[in-house]
Design a protein around this motif. Structure first.
Motif, PDB file in Angstrom:
ATOM      1  N   VAL A  80      18.906 -43.689  17.369  1.00 19.01           N
ATOM      2  CA  VAL A  80      17.814 -43.382  16.390  1.00 19.01           C
ATOM      3  C   VAL A  80      17.803 -44.612  15.441  1.00 19.01           C
ATOM      4  O   VAL A  80      16.436 -44.992  15.148  1.00 19.01           O
ATOM      5  CB  VAL A  80      18.137 -42.273  15.737  1.00 19.01           C
ATOM      6  CG1 VAL A  80      19.130 -42.228  14.835  1.00 19.01           C
ATOM      7  CG2 VAL A  80      16.863 -41.633  15.121  1.00 19.01           C
ATOM      8  N   MET A  81      18.757 -45.342  14.961  1.00 18.58           N
ATOM      9  CA  MET A  81      18.725 -46.399  14.180  1.00 18.58           C
ATOM     10  C   MET A  81      18.040 -47.616  14.846  1.00 18.58           C
ATOM     11  O   MET A  81      17.082 -48.057  14.087  1.00 18.58           O
ATOM     12  CB  MET A  81      20.149 -46.791  13.635  1.00 18.58           C
ATOM     13  CG  MET A  81      20.684 -45.869  12.793  1.00 18.58           C
ATOM     14  SD  MET A  81      22.590 -46.359  12.360  1.00 18.58           S
ATOM     15  CE  MET A  81      22.163 -47.759  11.297  1.00 18.58           C
ATOM     16  N   ALA A  82      18.355 -47.604  16.052  1.00 13.71           N
ATOM     17  CA  ALA A  82      17.423 -48.577  16.924  1.00 13.71           C
ATOM     18  C   ALA A  82      15.852 -48.737  16.697  1.00 13.71           C
ATOM     19  O   ALA A  82      14.970 -49.369  16.554  1.00 13.71           O
ATOM     20  CB  ALA A  82      18.024 -49.079  18.242  1.00 13.71           C
ATOM     21  N   HIS A  83      15.487 -47.372  17.070  1.00  9.73           N
ATOM     22  CA  HIS A  83      14.238 -46.994  17.348  1.00  9.73           C
ATOM     23  C   HIS A  83      13.496 -46.963  15.966  1.00  9.73           C
ATOM     24  O   HIS A  83      12.264 -47.162  15.654  1.00  9.73           O
ATOM     25  CB  HIS A  83      14.070 -45.539  18.026  1.00  9.73           C
ATOM     26  CG  HIS A  83      14.177 -45.640  19.472  1.00  9.73           C
ATOM     27  ND1 HIS A  83      12.880 -45.696  20.232  1.00  9.73           N
ATOM     28  CD2 HIS A  83      15.233 -45.618  20.228  1.00  9.73           C
ATOM     29  CE1 HIS A  83      13.197 -45.647  21.662  1.00  9.73           C
ATOM     30  NE2 HIS A  83      15.074 -45.546  21.562  1.00  9.73           N
ATOM     31  N   ALA A  84      14.247 -46.729  14.951  1.00  8.15           N
ATOM     32  CA  ALA A  84      13.802 -46.708  13.315  1.00  8.15           C
ATOM     33  C   ALA A  84      13.587 -48.125  12.930  1.00  8.15           C
ATOM     34  O   ALA A  84      12.965 -48.506  12.147  1.00  8.15           O
ATOM     35  CB  ALA A  84      14.503 -46.113  12.505  1.00  8.15           C
ATOM     36  N   GLY A  85      14.352 -49.306  13.597  1.00  8.84           N
ATOM     37  CA  GLY A  85      13.972 -50.579  13.363  1.00  8.84           C
ATOM     38  C   GLY A  85      15.117 -51.154  12.701  1.00  8.84           C
ATOM     39  O   GLY A  85      14.887 -52.332  11.957  1.00  8.84           O
ATOM     40  N   TYR A  86      16.500 -50.716  12.654  1.00  9.63           N
ATOM     41  CA  TYR A  86      17.669 -51.324  12.019  1.00  9.63           C
ATOM     42  C   TYR A  86      17.927 -52.472  12.925  1.00  9.63           C
ATOM     43  O   TYR A  86      18.438 -53.585  12.446  1.00  9.63           O
ATOM     44  CB  TYR A  86      18.719 -50.371  12.060  1.00  9.63           C
ATOM     45  CG  TYR A  86      18.711 -49.602  10.779  1.00  9.63           C
ATOM     46  CD1 TYR A  86      18.927 -49.721   9.485  1.00  9.63           C
ATOM     47  CD2 TYR A  86      17.844 -48.426  10.908  1.00  9.63           C
ATOM     48  CE1 TYR A  86      18.943 -48.943   8.256  1.00  9.63           C
ATOM     49  CE2 TYR A  86      17.661 -47.271   9.724  1.00  9.63           C
ATOM     50  CZ  TYR A  86      18.189 -47.690   8.493  1.00  9.63           C
ATOM     51  OH  TYR A  86      18.286 -46.844   7.495  1.00  9.63           O
ATOM     52  N   PHE A  87      17.940 -52.469  14.022  1.00  7.09           N
ATOM     53  CA  PHE A  87      18.172 -53.449  14.940  1.00  7.09           C
ATOM     54  C   PHE A  87      17.303 -53.386  16.434  1.00  7.09           C
ATOM     55  O   PHE A  87      16.830 -52.191  16.755  1.00  7.09           O
ATOM     56  CB  PHE A  87      19.590 -53.646  15.378  1.00  7.09           C
ATOM     57  CG  PHE A  87      20.352 -52.195  15.777  1.00  7.09           C
ATOM     58  CD1 PHE A  87      20.504 -51.819  17.025  1.00  7.09           C
ATOM     59  CD2 PHE A  87      20.945 -51.249  14.636  1.00  7.09           C
ATOM     60  CE1 PHE A  87      20.898 -50.671  17.356  1.00  7.09           C
ATOM     61  CE2 PHE A  87      21.554 -50.258  15.215  1.00  7.09           C
ATOM     62  CZ  PHE A  87      21.717 -49.904  16.556  1.00  7.09           C
ATOM     63  N   PRO A  88      17.367 -54.390  17.092  1.00  2.99           N
ATOM     64  CA  PRO A  88      16.759 -54.414  18.363  1.00  2.99           C
ATOM     65  C   PRO A  88      17.103 -53.271  19.283  1.00  2.99           C
ATOM     66  O   PRO A  88      18.019 -52.958  19.675  1.00  2.99           O
ATOM     67  CB  PRO A  88      16.817 -55.374  19.112  1.00  2.99           C
ATOM     68  CG  PRO A  88      17.122 -56.642  17.967  1.00  2.99           C
ATOM     69  CD  PRO A  88      17.917 -55.713  17.072  1.00  2.99           C
ATOM     70  N   VAL A  89      16.139 -52.592  19.985  1.00  2.00           N
ATOM     71  CA  VAL A  89      16.399 -51.352  21.002  1.00  2.00           C
ATOM     72  C   VAL A  89      17.412 -51.964  22.272  1.00  2.00           C
ATOM     73  O   VAL A  89      18.051 -51.301  22.617  1.00  2.00           O
ATOM     74  CB  VAL A  89      15.376 -50.857  21.470  1.00  2.00           C
ATOM     75  CG1 VAL A  89      15.695 -49.789  22.656  1.00  2.00           C
ATOM     76  CG2 VAL A  89      14.564 -49.783  20.377  1.00  2.00           C
ATOM     77  N   GLU A  90      17.003 -53.364  22.405  1.00  4.95           N
ATOM     78  CA  GLU A  90      17.619 -54.065  23.563  1.00  4.95           C
ATOM     79  C   GLU A  90      19.313 -54.058  23.444  1.00  4.95           C
ATOM     80  O   GLU A  90      20.041 -54.038  24.166  1.00  4.95           O
ATOM     81  CB  GLU A  90      17.249 -55.281  23.917  1.00  4.95           C
ATOM     82  CG  GLU A  90      15.785 -55.343  24.207  1.00  4.95           C
ATOM     83  CD  GLU A  90      14.955 -55.122  23.465  1.00  4.95           C
ATOM     84  OE1 GLU A  90      15.111 -54.961  22.177  1.00  4.95           O
ATOM     85  OE2 GLU A  90      13.819 -54.385  23.714  1.00  4.95           O
ATOM     86  N   GLU A  91      19.704 -54.030  22.069  1.00  2.00           N
ATOM     87  CA  GLU A  91      21.007 -54.242  21.682  1.00  2.00           C
ATOM     88  C   GLU A  91      22.024 -52.875  22.122  1.00  2.00           C
ATOM     89  O   GLU A  91      23.075 -52.833  22.189  1.00  2.00           O
ATOM     90  CB  GLU A  91      21.192 -54.540  20.287  1.00  2.00           C
ATOM     91  CG  GLU A  91      22.534 -54.992  19.850  1.00  2.00           C
ATOM     92  CD  GLU A  91      22.789 -55.223  18.194  1.00  2.00           C
ATOM     93  OE1 GLU A  91      21.639 -55.455  17.574  1.00  2.00           O
ATOM     94  OE2 GLU A  91      23.829 -55.143  17.789  1.00  2.00           O
ATOM     95  N   LEU A  92      21.148 -51.707  22.502  1.00  5.08           N
ATOM     96  CA  LEU A  92      22.037 -50.558  22.639  1.00  5.08           C
ATOM     97  C   LEU A  92      22.621 -50.708  23.881  1.00  5.08           C
ATOM     98  O   LEU A  92      23.876 -50.056  24.035  1.00  5.08           O
ATOM     99  CB  LEU A  92      20.795 -49.363  22.893  1.00  5.08           C
ATOM    100  CG  LEU A  92      20.024 -48.896  21.627  1.00  5.08           C
ATOM    101  CD1 LEU A  92      18.922 -47.835  22.073  1.00  5.08           C
ATOM    102  CD2 LEU A  92      21.136 -48.331  20.547  1.00  5.08           C
TER     103      LEU A  92
END
Length: 279
Positions: A80-92
């Protein structure tokens, strides 16, 4: 205001977050599946509607504080943090890999966007109580909320009940706990391992305002959070009834998925099912 359009938007976002959870667990080859999928709706509502936060300025002083006590469900927090813009989704897809910021249990030294590190169950509420008490002492308890996300299984930890007592004693109205009442833990069903009922009455007896709600109904969830924010004379706990593994029929309500990641075949099956959801 939570409009029908906004609810539909949140439902679609929660589904995207569930797909990301499966993808990152498949890539890692380890981790927890049931809890993250079950809590996806709640975390989506918080990060895309409730929380006062700024992903582009994570250390903003006026932000609400989020404490994840049951750190093993961190795939949903990371997603949810990645999708909210805290860091890139690819980093998941670096979850649990050597040197990653996305440790198997949240580690603030690796990912400072989080308020705390977590892993040992039962410690998060004590940390959240400390934050809420500090804000009350500093006169900032009207400016923001401290949200603590917990699991029902971790109620077996004794220091959780010490924190519950302390929060009730100090009438910490700025503290809102959200308990994932999914009825499972790693060794089986909660009522078989260590019965919690009467769960509602136990919290109430410690001077908490207690609310029960479905963890998958966005409108009801939003209403009870607004109710919790309006309570002034005591802390509030929201007992959110969720379905562990929500969204993938093969995983739902099966405690064996508590601490297990899907293999390639299972993961592809799950992603296919999630991508076929119609809104």
């Amino acid at each position: 205001m939570l409009t029908e359009e906004k609810i539909l938007e949140l439902e679609k976002k929660a589904n995207e977050i569930r797909i990301s959870i499966i993808e990152m667990l498949m890539e890692a080859g380890s981790g927890h599946t049931a809890g993250p999928l079950g809590m996806a709706d709640i975390f989506t509502l918080f990060y895309f509607h409730i929380l006062k936060h700024d992903p582009k300025n994570p250390s903003w002083e006026e932000r609400d504080r989020v404490v994840l006590s049951n750190g093993h469900i961190c795939p949903v927090l990371y997603s949810v943090m990645a999708h909210a813009g805290y860091f890139p989704v690819e980093e998941l897809k670096t979850l649990r890999k050597f040197g990653t910021r996305l440790q198997g249990h949240p580690h603030r030294e690796y990912l400072p966007y989080m308020e705390t590190s977590s892993g040992p169950l039962g410690s998060g509420l004590s940390q959240a109580v400390g934050m809420a008490l500090a804000d009350k002492i500093d006169g900032k308890d009207k400016d923001r909320f401290i949200y603590c996300f917990m699991s029902d299984g971790e109620m077996d930890e004794g220091n959780t009940w010490e924190a519950i007592m302390l929060a009730g004693k100090n009438k910490l109205h700025n503290l809102i706990a959200v308990v994932d009442r999914n009825n499972i833990q790693i060794e089986g069903y909660t009522e078989d391992v260590m019965p919690l009922e009467p769960f509602h009455a136990k919290w109430k007896s410690f001077n908490w305002h207690v609310i029960e709600v479905s963890g998958h109904d966005f409108r009801s969830l939003n209403e009870v959070i607004e109710e919790a924010q309006a309570i002034y004379e005591k802390p509030t706990v929201i007992i959110a009834h969720t379905i562990p593994g929500k969204g993938v029929k093969e995983f739902e309500r099966n405690y064996k998925w508590h601490g297990k990641a899907p293999n390639k075949e299972e993961g592809e099956m799950a992603i296919k099912e999630l991508r076929e959801v119609r809104f």
